[in-house]
Design a protein around this motif. Sequence first.
Motif, PDB file in Angstrom:
ATOM      1  N   GLU A  43     -27.590  16.517   5.969  1.00 50.27           N
ATOM      2  CA  GLU A  43     -27.458  17.943   5.615  1.00 50.27           C
ATOM      3  C   GLU A  43     -27.176  18.842   6.813  1.00 50.27           C
ATOM      4  N   GLU A  44     -26.335  18.355   7.718  1.00 50.99           N
ATOM      5  CA  GLU A  44     -26.020  19.086   8.953  1.00 50.99           C
ATOM      6  C   GLU A  44     -24.785  19.970   8.820  1.00 50.99           C
ATOM      7  N   TRP A  45     -23.825  19.545   7.986  1.00 49.15           N
ATOM      8  CA  TRP A  45     -22.484  20.132   8.062  1.00 49.15           C
ATOM      9  C   TRP A  45     -22.109  20.924   6.815  1.00 49.15           C
ATOM     10  N   HIS A  46     -21.401  22.049   7.043  1.00 48.12           N
ATOM     11  CA  HIS A  46     -20.884  22.813   5.902  1.00 48.12           C
ATOM     12  C   HIS A  46     -19.662  22.115   5.311  1.00 48.12           C
ATOM     13  N   GLY A  47     -18.917  21.444   6.177  1.00 48.36           N
ATOM     14  CA  GLY A  47     -17.691  20.811   5.695  1.00 48.36           C
ATOM     15  C   GLY A  47     -17.378  19.524   6.434  1.00 48.36           C
ATOM     16  N   VAL A  48     -16.711  18.610   5.731  1.00 48.93           N
ATOM     17  CA  VAL A  48     -16.156  17.413   6.363  1.00 48.93           C
ATOM     18  C   VAL A  48     -14.685  17.352   5.945  1.00 48.93           C
ATOM     19  N   CYS A  49     -13.792  17.257   6.929  1.00 47.02           N
ATOM     20  CA  CYS A  49     -12.356  17.203   6.616  1.00 47.02           C
ATOM     21  C   CYS A  49     -11.805  15.867   7.084  1.00 47.02           C
ATOM     22  N   THR A  50     -11.302  15.077   6.154  1.00 51.22           N
ATOM     23  CA  THR A  50     -10.763  13.760   6.510  1.00 51.22           C
ATOM     24  C   THR A  50      -9.261  13.748   6.253  1.00 51.22           C
ATOM     25  N   ILE A  51      -8.507  13.452   7.302  1.00 49.79           N
ATOM     26  CA  ILE A  51      -7.043  13.430   7.188  1.00 49.79           C
ATOM     27  C   ILE A  51      -6.556  12.064   7.670  1.00 49.79           C
TER      28      ILE A  51
END
Length: 480
Positions: free
Chosen positions: A376-384
Amino acid sequence: MKKGGKNKNNKLNNKGQQNQVSNSQSSLNPAASQFFSQAKTEEEKLALLELLQKKLQEKAQQKKMEQENQDKHQHGAQCSHGSLPSPQISHEQLHMPQQNNSMNFPEFQEPTDAYRPEHNQFLQDEEEFKHFRQVVCSYFNYRTDSLKEVARMERGYHNIGANKSYLKYDFNQRLEKLKQAIELNAQFLDRIVESYHDVAFVKDPVTKVEYIPQEYVQFRDISKLRSTLKQMIRDWSEEGKIERDLCYKPVLEEFKKHYPNHIGADGKRVRALFPGCGLGRVVFDFACLGYGAQGNEFSYHMLFASNFILNMMNHAKEYTISPFIHSFCNTFQENDPFREYKIPDVNPSDCLNPEMNDDFSMAAGEFVEIYKKQPEEWHGVCTIFFIDTANDIVEYIKTIHKCLKPGGVWINLGPLLYHYAESFTEPSIELSWDEVQHVIKEVGFELTIHPQIKTHYATDPNETMMKIEYNCVFFTAVKK
Ligand SMILES: C[S@@+](CC[C@H](N)C(=O)[O-])C[C@H]1O[C@@H](n2cnc3c(N)ncnc32)[C@H](O)[C@@H]1O
């Protein structure tokens, strides 16, 4: 970071993602390959393969027990460093880094310190350090290695004898230009790793001549290095903007819809993570919008190069490179492969607000190993172009879910070109998009699917006779 066996290292090779290892034997180590080739019939081969797998499992089990004992001894029983994703696969086979080191870019200012074993826990691992040195050597060996290619082309030219008179262009001129372009690239690559000179070079005690011991130079690393050059065009050239607009922009636009303000209700910066971020351009672009950004990468090739661009530029367009000289296939014009590109299109330090320093970082290490420990650390994860790099895509999805805050958003864009699909030594499960959607929902996301995006990956911007186009899935998943 170390990457798993031969096949794993070959995956992102000089033909981009597409060039998979097609011969199953080539993914075995030489001893195993020899063992395998003793079998004559298909049945014998299968039996030998089973035996080999059994032996690997036994070895893995033994290694795991040794590792657990060692961990208990060194760090106490709770330490989870070096824990394994699968009971059958040893740390050695998967080459998961035992220690991870999260580095802020400002620390990169002194790379000699940053990567010295005495300063880095993860480089105290002998295997890890060996791999690190091999990658450094591949950079320094680029010139020598590439000149072997010139010699090969020279032989091809001599071979056609009197037929030379039919050619329009002076082939010797092509070879001369090739040597010049190699030198251009080599100077750029030398600069990237110059602080690691002592790691790569050995002085002959008698002649005092410096050389790179050839056992340190691995073909797979040379291949990866050439991919790194091409990746420079995707991430850090003006010409790469077309790919970036197709791959990075939609993800950032989508993120902005979910978090229009870069400061959250708690007064802190909204932060997103970019696993497998390659040369880090998308992380930089995101940080320029004012959000907190962390890239994650486990390839030393990528880490050295992104560190160089992000921290050590004096001005935009400081370097000129020709990354496409390593293939003359499928070209329309004689000079196409020699096209030069100015790097970087922008100087990162001119653009980034100095206040961002604490909120713009790169975590070096294996994605699951690092982020499974950050609930529960991140507001977002972006995987490209990332999720297909998994041995087990379900584990990636679970890790993304775990490290997101409730209501946090995962945005993905990329294909499903599973990196270990043809490996005998690495586990791989090639789930269809249909199945992946199901897993995403099962793990606990609300899924929204956007229209697919057609794009290339680190492709020659010149017109060529072959370009691989991906039909990428693009989606947003919100943690319930
Ligand atoms: C296909 S490239 C995509 C790079 C970048 N996202 C882009 O779109 O240009 C995948 C990247 O993920 C990195 N990678 C693969 N598996 C990883 C893992 N388990 N942890 C961290 N990085 C990983 C590779 O080193 C590689 O740079």
